[in-house]
Design a protein around this motif. Structure first.
Motif, PDB file in Angstrom:
ATOM      1  N   LEU A 289    -110.002  87.318 -50.301  1.00 27.45           N
ATOM      2  CA  LEU A 289    -110.556  88.532 -50.885  1.00 27.45           C
ATOM      3  C   LEU A 289    -109.625  89.099 -51.956  1.00 27.45           C
ATOM      4  O   LEU A 289    -110.078  89.701 -52.924  1.00 27.45           O
ATOM      5  N   LEU A 290    -108.303  88.905 -51.751  1.00 32.61           N
ATOM      6  CA  LEU A 290    -107.348  89.384 -52.754  1.00 32.61           C
ATOM      7  C   LEU A 290    -107.179  88.389 -53.891  1.00 32.61           C
ATOM      8  O   LEU A 290    -107.057  88.769 -55.039  1.00 32.61           O
ATOM      9  N   ARG A 291    -107.169  87.084 -53.574  1.00 37.21           N
ATOM     10  CA  ARG A 291    -106.743  86.106 -54.561  1.00 37.21           C
ATOM     11  C   ARG A 291    -107.865  85.663 -55.502  1.00 37.21           C
ATOM     12  O   ARG A 291    -107.600  85.282 -56.630  1.00 37.21           O
ATOM     13  N   LEU A 292    -109.100  85.657 -55.017  1.00 34.68           N
ATOM     14  CA  LEU A 292    -110.173  85.126 -55.862  1.00 34.68           C
ATOM     15  C   LEU A 292    -110.474  86.109 -56.995  1.00 34.68           C
ATOM     16  O   LEU A 292    -110.350  87.317 -56.830  1.00 34.68           O
ATOM     17  N   GLY A 293    -110.919  85.524 -58.120  1.00 36.67           N
ATOM     18  CA  GLY A 293    -110.964  86.314 -59.345  1.00 36.67           C
ATOM     19  C   GLY A 293    -112.209  87.163 -59.547  1.00 36.67           C
ATOM     20  O   GLY A 293    -112.117  88.321 -59.949  1.00 36.67           O
ATOM     21  N   THR A 294    -113.389  86.600 -59.263  1.00 42.71           N
ATOM     22  CA  THR A 294    -114.604  87.343 -59.572  1.00 42.71           C
ATOM     23  C   THR A 294    -115.308  87.752 -58.288  1.00 42.71           C
ATOM     24  O   THR A 294    -115.008  87.227 -57.212  1.00 42.71           O
ATOM     25  N   PHE A 295    -116.263  88.683 -58.400  1.00 45.50           N
ATOM     26  CA  PHE A 295    -116.949  89.164 -57.203  1.00 45.50           C
ATOM     27  C   PHE A 295    -117.683  88.035 -56.496  1.00 45.50           C
ATOM     28  O   PHE A 295    -117.620  87.910 -55.283  1.00 45.50           O
ATOM     29  N   TYR A 296    -118.374  87.180 -57.274  1.00 49.23           N
ATOM     30  CA  TYR A 296    -119.181  86.143 -56.615  1.00 49.23           C
ATOM     31  C   TYR A 296    -118.286  85.130 -55.905  1.00 49.23           C
ATOM     32  O   TYR A 296    -118.650  84.599 -54.862  1.00 49.23           O
ATOM     33  N   ALA A 297    -117.094  84.862 -56.445  1.00 46.21           N
ATOM     34  CA  ALA A 297    -116.163  83.984 -55.739  1.00 46.21           C
ATOM     35  C   ALA A 297    -115.659  84.658 -54.476  1.00 46.21           C
ATOM     36  O   ALA A 297    -115.454  84.017 -53.447  1.00 46.21           O
ATOM     37  N   ARG A 298    -115.471  85.984 -54.539  1.00 42.99           N
ATOM     38  CA  ARG A 298    -114.956  86.700 -53.366  1.00 42.99           C
ATOM     39  C   ARG A 298    -115.959  86.729 -52.226  1.00 42.99           C
ATOM     40  O   ARG A 298    -115.564  86.851 -51.073  1.00 42.99           O
ATOM     41  N   THR A 299    -117.262  86.644 -52.527  1.00 46.59           N
ATOM     42  CA  THR A 299    -118.213  86.690 -51.417  1.00 46.59           C
ATOM     43  C   THR A 299    -118.044  85.501 -50.472  1.00 46.59           C
ATOM     44  O   THR A 299    -118.522  85.549 -49.350  1.00 46.59           O
ATOM     45  N   HIS A 300    -117.386  84.403 -50.930  1.00 45.50           N
ATOM     46  CA  HIS A 300    -117.215  83.263 -50.037  1.00 45.50           C
ATOM     47  C   HIS A 300    -116.104  83.501 -49.021  1.00 45.50           C
ATOM     48  O   HIS A 300    -116.062  82.851 -47.987  1.00 45.50           O
ATOM     49  N   ALA A 301    -115.183  84.440 -49.315  1.00 44.42           N
ATOM     50  CA  ALA A 301    -114.000  84.580 -48.475  1.00 44.42           C
ATOM     51  C   ALA A 301    -114.301  85.096 -47.062  1.00 44.42           C
ATOM     52  O   ALA A 301    -113.801  84.522 -46.097  1.00 44.42           O
ATOM     53  N   PRO A 302    -115.099  86.154 -46.879  1.00 44.41           N
ATOM     54  CA  PRO A 302    -115.253  86.676 -45.510  1.00 44.41           C
ATOM     55  C   PRO A 302    -115.939  85.707 -44.561  1.00 44.41           C
ATOM     56  O   PRO A 302    -115.795  85.850 -43.350  1.00 44.41           O
ATOM     57  N   THR A 303    -116.682  84.713 -45.079  1.00 46.25           N
ATOM     58  CA  THR A 303    -117.373  83.809 -44.156  1.00 46.25           C
ATOM     59  C   THR A 303    -116.391  83.007 -43.320  1.00 46.25           C
ATOM     60  O   THR A 303    -116.760  82.546 -42.246  1.00 46.25           O
ATOM     61  N   LEU A 304    -115.148  82.833 -43.806  1.00 43.19           N
ATOM     62  CA  LEU A 304    -114.171  82.108 -42.987  1.00 43.19           C
ATOM     63  C   LEU A 304    -113.931  82.829 -41.667  1.00 43.19           C
ATOM     64  O   LEU A 304    -114.005  82.223 -40.599  1.00 43.19           O
ATOM     65  N   GLY A 305    -113.650  84.152 -41.773  1.00 42.02           N
ATOM     66  CA  GLY A 305    -113.419  84.899 -40.553  1.00 42.02           C
ATOM     67  C   GLY A 305    -114.670  85.031 -39.714  1.00 42.02           C
ATOM     68  O   GLY A 305    -114.608  85.053 -38.493  1.00 42.02           O
ATOM     69  N   ALA A 306    -115.837  85.087 -40.381  1.00 42.87           N
ATOM     70  CA  ALA A 306    -117.073  85.341 -39.637  1.00 42.87           C
ATOM     71  C   ALA A 306    -117.647  84.076 -39.015  1.00 42.87           C
ATOM     72  O   ALA A 306    -118.553  84.177 -38.201  1.00 42.87           O
ATOM     73  N   THR A 307    -117.159  82.900 -39.389  1.00 39.08           N
ATOM     74  CA  THR A 307    -117.648  81.698 -38.718  1.00 39.08           C
ATOM     75  C   THR A 307    -116.593  81.113 -37.785  1.00 39.08           C
ATOM     76  O   THR A 307    -116.695  81.228 -36.573  1.00 39.08           O
TER      77      THR A 307
END
Lengths: 137, 93, 162
Positions: A33-51
């Motif tokens: 969530l901190l490292r990715l550059g754009t909003f659409y790239a950031r949407t992929h980050a929380p799925t790690l914790g949620a899966t």
């Protein structure tokens, strides 16, 4: 702190492994969530914790309580089912809302709406609204 | 042995989850846009739910399970309402 | 029998939910849960939702296994990208995929599978053209993603729902 004294070592090792692995994966996702550059790239980050983060931590919890109470405790499955069904829905809604806003602003980074009824109809900000001169109702 | 292992692994896991919550809070506070803040909030509630589950393991009480269930359901409703707000500018149409 | 159980899967799922929440399988809880689940299924029947037909129950388990393996694999892939790439997210991009599946239940399941797999997110489905707009974190080769989604998920979902 009321951890059992006679808790078997093999189960303790497994629980520690599950809980530590799950929290590490969740941390990696949140770092994304901190490292990715754009909003659409950031949407992929929380799925790690949620899966996988959620899955392994709940496995650890189910194993711990099953061994502690010497009966199968599987009600963690409920949280897993709820999170698995709800997180994709929230992420999809959020990404679609962001896409709608970006299209409304005419951002060049997102693909344009292919059909007219998909295109944003209503201008969002007050400045836009005054340009379009909506008839008074 | 097993008590030592469980205690320290749970403390370490809670530190990692706390760091993850800090990352999500940072995104919630700094934005830059409204959808980033809502994404941060979404991550924050999943991380908080996992934190509550680890507290449940630490205390050995399954009461924390209900709290985690409620957090996960309320977080879903909150994020959906906020995303709907972004899309249309109003929650109830 | 169909007047009593209009939605047998829904009734069974609600009964399982009741028993899990109460953490007991005593006869009293089973009777109470069954009564509540049957009442809830009757209320659902008043809404008249479209009834999904699961044609091949075996394929459901195969799909679940494939999705589980894919979620673990893409977790590791996305984690590697986040931790090791110098500027992560440079390869991210939008792509469209033509879909052959028309069944709404199948599309709903596909959307949940795609979004809950890290690295891909479902954005928009165009029902008139049958195309799907995706955002992919690691968009190096579009054909790989098209092959994954069409070959691994869509084929099985069409076997199940159509």
């Amino acid at each position: 702190m009321t951890l059992a004294h006679d808790f078997p070592v093999w189960a303790a090792i497994l629980v520690a492994f599950f809980v530590l692995g799950g929290s590490a994966i969740t941390l990696v996702g949140s770092l994304g969530l901190l490292r990715l550059g754009t909003f659409y790239a950031r949407t992929h980050a929380p799925t790690l914790g949620a899966t996988m983060g959620m899955g392994t931590i709940l496995c650890g919890s189910a194993l711990y309580f099953s061994v502690l109470e010497t009966r199968p405790v599987v009600h963690e499955v409920l949280i897993a089912v709820f999170i698995t069904l709800t997180t994709p829905v929230t992420l999809m809604l959020l990404a679609r809302a962001a896409l709608y806003r970006d299209r409304a602003e005419g951002s060049p980074d997102v693909p344009a709406a292919e059909r007219m009824e998909e295109a944003p109809q209503r201008p969002e900000s007050a400045e836009n609204r005054s340009e379009h001169e909506e008839p008074a109702r | 042995m097993s008590e030592f292992l469980l205690t320290w692994s749970l403390v370490l896991a809670q530190i990692l989850l706390g760091l993850a919550m800090c990352c999500a809070t940072f995104r919630l506070v700094t934005g830059p846009r409204a959808q980033d803040r809502i994404l941060g909030l979404d991550t924050l509630y999943v991380n908080a739910m996992l934190m509550v589950v680890t507290f449940g393991i630490r205390s050995g009480s399954s009461l924390y399970f209900e709290a985690a269930l409620v957090i996960s359901l309320l977080g879903f409703v909150a994020t959906v309402a906020l995303a709907k707000f972004l899309m249309r500018g109003e929650v109830i149409e | 029998m169909s007047w009593l159980l209009p939605y047998p899967l829904l009734t069974a799922a609600l009964l399982a939910l009741w028993l899990l929440l109460n953490q007991s399988v005593s006869p009293g809880q089973i009777i109470l849960g069954s009564v509540l689940a049957i009442l809830a299924a009757w209320m659902m029947a008043a809404l008249r939702p479209q009834k999904p037909r699961i044609r091949r129950p075996v394929a459901v388990f195969r799909l679940a296994g494939i999705v589980l393996v894919d979620i673990v694999r893409s977790n590791l892939a996305v984690g590697t990208i986040i931790l090791s790439a110098r500027k992560p997210g440079l390869n991210a991009g939008f792509m469209t995929i033509p879909l052959d599946m028309k069944s709404p239940q199948g599309l709903a399941v596909l959307s949940i599978i795609i979004t809950s797999t890290p690295g891909t997110i479902w954005l928009n489905y165009d029902a008139a053209k049958g195309t799907l707009l995706l955002h992919v974190l690691d968009l190096v080769d579009e054909t790989v993603w098209i092959r994954t989604i069409k070959g691994r998920y869509e084929r099985l979902l069409m076997e199940i729902f159509e």
